[in-house]
Write a protein that holds these residues in place. Structure first.
Motif, mmCIF file in Angstrom:
data_model
loop_
_atom_site.group_PDB
_atom_site.id
_atom_site.type_symbol
_atom_site.label_atom_id
_atom_site.label_comp_id
_atom_site.label_asym_id
_atom_site.label_seq_id
_atom_site.Cartn_x
_atom_site.Cartn_y
_atom_site.Cartn_z
ATOM 1 N N PHE A 195 11.675 -5.006 3.092
ATOM 2 C CA PHE A 195 12.789 -3.866 2.978
ATOM 3 C C PHE A 195 13.447 -4.544 1.724
ATOM 4 C CE2 PHE A 195 13.559 -0.580 6.012
ATOM 5 C CZ PHE A 195 13.335 -0.594 6.966
ATOM 6 N N GLY A 196 13.565 -3.493 1.397
ATOM 7 C CA GLY A 196 15.445 -3.945 0.136
ATOM 8 C C GLY A 196 16.848 -4.576 0.871
ATOM 9 N N LEU B 67 8.167 3.342 1.363
ATOM 10 C CA LEU B 67 8.547 4.507 2.220
ATOM 11 C C LEU B 67 10.485 4.013 1.560
ATOM 12 C CD1 LEU B 67 6.799 2.443 4.379
ATOM 13 C CD2 LEU B 67 7.589 5.212 4.789
ATOM 14 N N SER C 24 8.042 9.221 1.932
ATOM 15 C CA SER C 24 6.842 8.273 1.455
ATOM 16 C C SER C 24 5.907 8.614 0.324
ATOM 17 C CB SER C 24 6.180 8.110 2.868
ATOM 18 O OG SER C 24 5.626 8.731 3.015
ATOM 19 N N GLN D 96 8.188 4.178 10.952
ATOM 20 C CA GLN D 96 8.808 4.002 11.697
ATOM 21 C C GLN D 96 9.695 4.653 12.260
ATOM 22 O OE1 GLN D 96 8.397 -0.362 12.446
ATOM 23 N NE2 GLN D 96 6.562 -0.735 10.930
ATOM 24 N N SER E 276 19.401 -6.977 3.591
ATOM 25 C CA SER E 276 18.868 -6.275 3.916
ATOM 26 C C SER E 276 17.962 -6.313 5.880
ATOM 27 C CB SER E 276 17.163 -6.895 3.335
ATOM 28 O OG SER E 276 15.782 -5.735 3.765
ATOM 29 N N GLN F 81 -0.753 3.973 8.290
ATOM 30 C CA GLN F 81 -0.379 2.707 7.146
ATOM 31 C C GLN F 81 1.175 3.351 6.831
ATOM 32 O OE1 GLN F 81 -2.470 0.360 4.655
ATOM 33 N NE2 GLN F 81 -1.446 -1.372 5.735
ATOM 34 N N VAL G 96 4.974 -1.728 2.697
ATOM 35 C CA VAL G 96 3.836 -1.738 3.496
ATOM 36 C C VAL G 96 2.754 -2.412 3.244
ATOM 37 C CG1 VAL G 96 2.188 -0.716 5.764
ATOM 38 C CG2 VAL G 96 4.582 0.129 4.617
ATOM 39 N N THR G 97 2.806 -3.695 3.553
ATOM 40 C CA THR G 97 1.231 -4.400 3.912
ATOM 41 C C THR G 97 0.304 -4.241 4.316
ATOM 42 O OG1 THR G 97 1.972 -5.905 4.000
ATOM 43 C CG2 THR G 97 1.842 -5.995 1.960
ATOM 44 N N SER G 98 0.294 -4.780 5.329
ATOM 45 C CA SER G 98 -0.987 -5.417 6.952
ATOM 46 C C SER G 98 0.126 -4.354 8.276
ATOM 47 C CB SER G 98 -1.235 -6.805 6.469
ATOM 48 O OG SER G 98 -0.046 -7.311 7.616
ATOM 49 N N GLY G 99 -0.586 -3.536 8.180
ATOM 50 C CA GLY G 99 -0.175 -3.001 9.418
ATOM 51 C C GLY G 99 0.786 -1.957 9.154
ATOM 52 N N SER G 100 1.369 -2.119 10.346
ATOM 53 C CA SER G 100 3.057 -1.348 9.834
ATOM 54 C C SER G 100 4.516 -1.899 9.475
ATOM 55 C CB SER G 100 3.437 -0.826 10.955
ATOM 56 O OG SER G 100 2.635 0.595 12.159
ATOM 57 N N ARG G 101 4.255 -3.092 9.321
ATOM 58 C CA ARG G 101 5.162 -4.419 8.668
ATOM 59 C C ARG G 101 6.404 -3.815 7.786
ATOM 60 N NH1 ARG G 101 4.236 -9.227 7.452
ATOM 61 N NH2 ARG G 101 5.582 -10.056 8.175
ATOM 62 N N LEU G 102 6.647 -3.644 7.494
ATOM 63 C CA LEU G 102 7.335 -3.487 6.871
ATOM 64 C C LEU G 102 8.065 -4.634 5.985
ATOM 65 C CD1 LEU G 102 9.558 -0.179 8.007
ATOM 66 C CD2 LEU G 102 7.542 -0.485 6.348
ATOM 67 N N TYR H 107 14.159 -6.311 13.737
ATOM 68 C CA TYR H 107 14.721 -6.641 13.019
ATOM 69 C C TYR H 107 16.666 -7.519 13.407
ATOM 70 C CZ TYR H 107 10.894 -3.838 10.335
ATOM 71 O OH TYR H 107 9.813 -3.187 10.823
ATOM 72 N N PHE I 136 8.680 -3.310 16.498
ATOM 73 C CA PHE I 136 9.258 -4.497 15.435
ATOM 74 C C PHE I 136 10.306 -4.463 15.840
ATOM 75 C CE2 PHE I 136 5.148 -5.082 13.248
ATOM 76 C CZ PHE I 136 4.927 -3.310 13.076
ATOM 77 N N TYR J 269 14.354 5.191 3.193
ATOM 78 C CA TYR J 269 15.235 5.461 4.707
ATOM 79 C C TYR J 269 16.722 5.689 4.112
ATOM 80 C CZ TYR J 269 11.239 3.680 7.523
ATOM 81 O OH TYR J 269 9.851 4.070 7.975
ATOM 82 N N ASP K 172 1.221 -1.705 0.178
ATOM 83 C CA ASP K 172 0.237 0.178 -0.134
ATOM 84 C C ASP K 172 0.583 1.305 0.127
ATOM 85 O OD1 ASP K 172 -2.171 -1.137 0.365
ATOM 86 O OD2 ASP K 172 -1.816 -1.977 2.158
ATOM 87 N N TYR K 173 1.733 1.383 0.515
ATOM 88 C CA TYR K 173 2.922 2.270 0.750
ATOM 89 C C TYR K 173 4.002 1.925 0.680
ATOM 90 C CZ TYR K 173 -0.501 5.910 2.899
ATOM 91 O OH TYR K 173 -1.425 6.172 2.717
ATOM 92 N N PHE L 143 13.581 7.393 8.259
ATOM 93 C CA PHE L 143 12.864 8.067 7.239
ATOM 94 C C PHE L 143 13.058 9.284 6.554
ATOM 95 C CE2 PHE L 143 8.567 7.834 5.411
ATOM 96 C CZ PHE L 143 8.807 9.860 4.686
#
Lengths: 111, 118
Positions: A101-102, A34, A49, B107, B43, B103, A93-99, B36, B34, A36, A31-32, A46
Motif C-alpha cells: 500500500f501507499g 488497485l 483496479s 481483497q 500506510s 492476482q 500486487v506482485t506475488s500471489g495476493s500480497r498487497l 495488516y 492477511f 481502495y 502486476d496489478y 475496493f
C-alpha cells in the motif's frame, strides 16, 4: 523502502469538479494496481483496479490511468461528490495476493 | 454486506495483557488471509500471511512470538498480540482474497481493530 508512494497526504476539491489522486511506484514487477477507499474506523473497500498490461480502466465516475514508463498511476473521479470524501489508498500486487500500500491521500470534496 | 468480519472493533487493556483478534470470512472459504497494521497517517503494512493448515508467513521485522497467528479453519484466522505493550497500540486489519481468486482480484477487508494498550 517505500515501494508505493502517494506524495500528497491531502487533496481538497469542489463538488462537481474532477479529483485526481496520484501514486508512484518503484517495483517494475508489480502486476496489478488497485485503489481502495477508506472511511475512519472501517476497513478499506475496493474501488477499481488495472492490470499492468493496460493503460486505462474506467468504471462509472472512476478512471484509473497507468503510465508504466513513468511508474505512475492516477485515479480520476469526475464529477466529485461530497460522499467521495475519504482516504484513498493505492496498492500494488506482485506475488500471489500480497498487497503493498501507499500512504494514502485524504480527499475532501466540498459542497 | 460485509464478507469479512473482524472482532473486536476496539480493545483497551493494560500492559502485559494478551489480546486475540478474530477474522472470519462470512460466506466463502479463505485458505489465505492477511494481517495488516496501520499507524496514524501511515500506510497499511503487511505483517503476515495466514495459511490454513500450515504456519503463517511473517514479514521481515515482525516478531513471530509476539504476534501469534492461527488459521484454525477455512473461515477463521486469529491474531494474538502476546504480552502487549503501549508500542503495540495500533490499528490492525485483516483481509481475505476475493473468492474468485486471481492476482488482480480485490481483497475483502475487515473493519479493523483499534488496539490501545495503557
Amino acid at each position: 523502502d517505500q515501494q508505493v508512494k502517494q506524495n500528497s497526504p491531502s487533496l481538497s476539491v469542489q463538488e462537481g469538479r474532477i479529483s485526481i489522486l496520484n501514486c508512484d511506484y518503484t517495483n517494475s514487477m508489480f502486476d496489478y494496481f488497485l485503489w481502495y477507499k477508506k472511511y475512519p474506523a472501517e476497513g478499506p473497500t475496493f474501488l477499481i483496479s488495472i492490470s499492468s498490461i493496460k493503460d486505462k480502466n474506467e468504471d462509472g465516475r472512476f478512471t484509473v490511468f497507468l503510465n508504466k514508463s513513468a511508474k505512475h498511476l492516477s485515479l480520476h473521479i469526475v464529477p466529485s461528490q461530497p460522499g467521495d470524501s475519504a482516504v484513498y489508498f493505492c496498492a500494488a500486487v506482485t506475488s500471489g495476493s500480497r498487497l503493498t500500500f501507499g500512504e494514502g491521500t485524504q480527499l475532501t470534496v466540498n459542497p | 454486506g460485509a464478507v469479512v468480519s473482524q472482532h473486536p472493533s476496539r480493545v483497551i487493556c493494560k500492559s502485559g495483557t494478551s489480546v486475540k483478534i478474530e477474522c472470519r470470512s462470512l460466506d466463502f472459504q479463505a485458505t489465505t488471509m492477511f494481517w495488516y497494521r496501520q499507524f496514524p497517517k501511515q500506510s497499511l503494512m503487511l505483517m503476515a500471511t495466514s495459511n490454513e493448515g500450515s504456519k503463517a508467513t511473517y514479514e521481515q521485522g515482525v516478531e513471530k512470538d509476539k504476534f501469534l497467528i492461527n488459521h484454525a479453519s477455512l473461515t477463521l484466522s486469529t491474531l494474538t498480540v502476546t504480552s502487549a505493550h503501549p508500542e503495540d497500540s495500533s490499528f490492525y486489519i485483516c483481509s481475505a482474497p476475493d473468492r474468485t481468486g486471481g492476482q488482480g482480484q480485490p481483497q475483502h477487508f475487515g473493519d479493523g481493530t483499534r488496539l490501545s494498550i495503557l
